[in-house]
Design a protein around this motif. Structure first.
Motif: not given
Length: 181
Positions: A105-132
């Motif tokens: 996100v720091k390098k290419i922004g949220f939208k581009k980062s999200f689009e990259n993971i949504i189609f190619h990989t899984k995002l693993v969030i293991d902390d409630k604060k991070d998930f929120l």
């Protein structure tokens, strides 16, 4: 008649999960039993992760007499298998942890980062604060519907969290607008 369960237990104790699986399946065919199903699942896990399965077997055999243990063991085994699968996905490059996602996100922004993971990989969030935080970022970046889907799925786990309650209130209007469309 052979006692398949007894034969299977000998193989289990020796760490031969393949033969144990065969004999447990035969025993289960003769008598449907939750205990046997748990051992069959353990054998399937043991075919991939022998050392972890041996440790679980030792624990299981020590406490197998308890009725409550059957259901608890089923839950523990499912959790261990899930964590093992996630670990394998990380190692295979099919999953990304939230910290790495934030670096992207720091390098290419949220939208581009999200689009990259949504189609190619899984995002693993293991902390409630991070998930929120992730849900809030989805909202801020125009992905309200995706955030809403997550909120509906995770409600039982976050219902009393202050930030989650705020997010949920934000979506009351969005949900009714989408139904009208």
């Amino acid at each position: 008649m052979q006692d398949y369960k007894k034969i299977a237990l000998k193989y289990l104790k020796a760490g031969d999960f393949n033969n144990a699986l065969i004999y447990l399946s035969l025993a289960y065919k003769e008598k449907k039993d939750e205990h046997l199903l748990n051992l069959i699942s353990l054998c399937e896990f043991g075919l991939e992760k022998k050392q972890e399965a041996k440790a679980l077997l030792e624990f299981y055999l020590k406490h197998a007499k308890s009725k409550k243990m059957q259901k608890d063991f089923e839950n523990v085994l499912a959790l261990v298998m899930f964590k093992t699968n996630i670990k394998n996905e990380f190692e295979d490059g099919h999953a990304l942890n939230y910290k790495d996602f934030l670096e992207s996100v720091k390098k290419i922004g949220f939208k581009k980062s999200f689009e990259n993971i949504i189609f190619h990989t899984k995002l693993v969030i293991d902390d409630k604060k991070d998930f929120l935080n992730f849900l809030e970022q989805l909202c801020k970046n125009g992905y309200e519907e995706a955030a809403l889907n997550y909120i509906e799925d995770i409600f039982p786990h976050f219902w009393d969290h202050e930030n989650f309650i705020k997010l949920k209130k934000q979506f009351k209007g969005f949900k009714s607008e989408n139904k009208a469309k």
